[in-house]
Structures are given as C-alpha cells and as structure tokens.
Design an enzyme around this catalytic site. Structure first.
Site, PDB file in Angstrom:
ATOM      1  N   GLY A 114       0.832  -1.196   0.000  1.00 50.96           N
ATOM      2  CA  GLY A 114       0.000   0.000   0.000  1.00 50.96           C
ATOM      3  C   GLY A 114       0.866   1.243   0.000  1.00 50.96           C
TER       4      GLY A 114
ATOM      5  CD  GLU B 197       2.896  -6.702   6.087  1.00 51.74           C
ATOM      6  OE1 GLU B 197       2.468  -6.557   4.929  1.00 51.74           O
ATOM      7  OE2 GLU B 197       3.490  -7.740   6.463  1.00 51.74           O
TER       8      GLU B 197
ATOM      9  CG  ASP C 168      -2.827  -5.340   6.301  1.00 53.46           C
ATOM     10  OD1 ASP C 168      -1.745  -5.630   5.744  1.00 53.46           O
ATOM     11  OD2 ASP C 168      -3.452  -4.287   6.053  1.00 53.46           O
TER      12      ASP C 168
ATOM     13  N   GLY D 154      -0.017  -5.082   0.469  1.00 55.96           N
ATOM     14  CA  GLY D 154      -1.234  -4.964  -0.318  1.00 55.96           C
ATOM     15  C   GLY D 154      -1.186  -5.708  -1.626  1.00 55.96           C
TER      16      GLY D 154
END
Length: 351
Positions: A68, A138, A146, A115
C-alpha cells in the site's frame, strides 16, 4: 476502459479474459484508494459479463506491487485523518477475491508485498516467475500482516507462515511454491503466451497445466521441515525461547533470532495471536478481525514511527513503545482484538 486511472491501473477485456494491469511503475505499483475502488468496480461489472470467463491480474515494471501507499498513510495519520476508508475498501476487496465466482489468475513477476499480496494470494491461481520476491515485512514497521494474512499464513505448510510473519523474510518462487503461496511457477518470458492463451480459451486449468512445468521451477532455498521444527510453541515466548536455545548450534535459528530482535514488540505479539485465531476462521471473519487491529494501530504510535524510520527518514532506528517484548502485556494485545465502538467492518463478502 471506463475504470482506468491514467498512470496507475488499467482494465481491458481481451477475448475471454478480463485483464487488470497495475501501471504505477515508479511507485512499485503501490496501491492507493483510487486503484482499490477501480478494481472493485471492474470486478463488479465483469462478474455478470458473459464475455469474461477468467480474470487476470498482472503488473508492469519490476514489481507486481510493493504494498500500500505508506507515505499517504503516514501523511494522513499525522494530520489527524487516518485513512480508515482505504483499508476498509481494501479488506472488502481482499475478501471478495477469495470468493469471486470466476477464476482469478495472478501473474506475479517481481516484488509482491503487503497490499500486493492481498490482491493476488486469495485468487485461485498464483503464478510466480523467477523474478518474484514475496514478503510480509509488516512487523518491521510497527504493523501486522494484514490483507488476509491471518487467513492464508497459518494455512501454509510446515508452519512457514509464522516464520514469514515474524521475520519478514523475503522468499522467491521455489519456496513460495513449496509452502503453497504460489500454485504455479513459470518463466517471465512465458507470461505473454500464458496471457494470450487465457484470453483465447478462458481455461486457466488447462493453460497453466500445459505451460507451467513444476520440474522447471526454482528449488526452495529454505529447509521447510527445519523451519517448522524451530518455529514451534504454544506462545510467542515459547517460540522465541526455542530459537534462543538453538542459536549456538543452529545457524538458521541464530539468523531468525537476529531478524526478530529488531521488530516491533507489540506487532510481534499481535501477529502471533492473529495467526493463531485466523487458523480457524473464514477469510471474511479474518478481514473483520484484521480491521479491528488496523483501527487500533492507526490510532497508535508504532505504525507511524515504523514508516518514519524505514521509509521516510530511513534511519532504521524506530523507537517502539514499549521497546521490548517483556513489556507487552496480555491486556495490551487483547485491546487490538475487541469489537470496535462504532461497529465492526461491514459489507465483507463471504462464501
């Protein structure tokens, strides 16, 4: 096509295939809100379009998608306007890809992280080339794996998902194929031909069976059974104790221990519980759980500090709060998993 965003993402119907192409090359195809919404809109239209029998997701440049747009996340968070909407729409898309009624083929040629994993790993077919590099790093930026990490990581063979989540290690196609991240391996030079045949036939099972020879895949560079052996334990403390007890005689354990020593303590604790809980949940349930965690992290300190240290200032000296795992309490971790005051994430597609 009507959903295109110039210089970021393109859509076309080629024969029997609906083709999504990430073209934000300078930003390593990092995903922003506009790209997520455009992809969701295109998939919505293609779902009922009889011309589209298969969806193909690919990218231009040297990255499939590096994740992301973290600079935007940091800017908005520091301005007091955390991008909850971006993550909510991203998580809904991740869940939808897992239950989409038409087969999805991701052609992964280059870096795939964060992402980028979320828009590729939940589809039925994941083709990785010799250029593919997978990671979920992350915990090194004060975040957590996530985009459905709680669903697919604990389901990887030999406990490899826990290893990837806690170390943030990068792996190539051989290891991805062995543990189950990838379903097929192909040469980068063969991707155009794969896309052409998918467009002509709309039959990914046959096309990939004919063109992706497992015998030609790169060998795994990790001993997956050994990874399972050293990443074992009922708690995160157990896992770390097991690693520490082996560091003098086991070079792999020593390297893993060193990598984990610099990660965010809260992120490590949250991630361990996230994967433990995700093992028994559907993808939709995992996305709702992850949104709870996400909201708390956007309201906290470590995520923004990690982005600052790794991406903005690049000093690699994040000041985590708390700064060690032994200061992370059960109550701290529990708080990330409790229901949200304004209600949990709605509109998550389920099987």
């Amino acid at each position: 096509m009507q959903f295109d965003i110039a210089g970021q993402i393109e859509f076309e119907i080629s024969g029997r295939a609906g083709v999504v192409t990430l073209v934000r090359e300078r930003a390593l195809n990092a995903l922003n809100h506009g790209m997520i919404k455009a992809m969701s809109a295109a998939l919505g239209e293609w779902q009922s379009d009889e011309r589209v029998q298969v969806v193909v997701i690919k990218a231009a440049g040297r990255a499939f998608s590096a994740g992301g747009d973290l600079l935007e996340v940091h800017t908005r968070g520091m301005a007091g306007d955390p991008p909850y909407g971006f993550f909510a729409d991203e998580y809904r898309l991740n869940a939808w890809l897992g239950v989409y009624p038409k087969p999805i083929v991701s052609l992964i040629d280059g870096i795939v992280m964060g992402g980028g994993v979320g828009i590729s790993v939940h589809g039925r077919y994941r083709v990785m080339t010799e250029n593919a590099v997978f990671a979920m790093p992350e915990v090194g930026i004060g975040f957590f794996p996530d985009v459905g990490g709680s669903h697919f990581l604990p389901r990887l063979e030999e406990n490899f998902g826990l290893y990837l989540a806690l170390t943030g290690d990068r792996v190539k196609s051989g290891d991805a194929l062995k543990c189950g991240i990838a379903t097929h391996s192909a040469r980068s030079d063969d991707l155009d031909n794969i896309l052409r045949l998918l467009s002509e036939t709309g039959d990914p099972e046959k096309v990939l069976s004919d063109l992706c020879d497992p015998a030609k895949a790169a060998p795994a560079s990790h001993d997956h059974k050994h990874i399972r052996h050293i990443f074992t334990g009922d708690t995160l403390t157990d896992v770390i104790s097991n690693l520490r007890s082996r560091t003098e005689s086991d070079p792999v354990a020593a390297i893993c221990q060193e990598k984990m020593s610099s990660k965010c303590p809260v992120s490590m604790a949250v991630t361990f519980r996230q994967l433990a809980e995700g093992r028994g949940r559907s993808l939709a349930e995992c996305m709702r759980m992850e949104y709870r965690i996400l909201v708390r992290m956007l309201q906290g300190h470590d995520f923004y500090e990690g982005i600052r240290a790794v991406i903005i200032d690049k000093d690699a000296t994040p000041q985590w709060d708390p700064d060690s795992l032994d200061k992370v309490t059960k109550d701290m971790v529990d708080a990330y998993f409790t229901s949200l005051e304004n209600g949990d994430l709605e509109g998550v597609p389920d099987a």
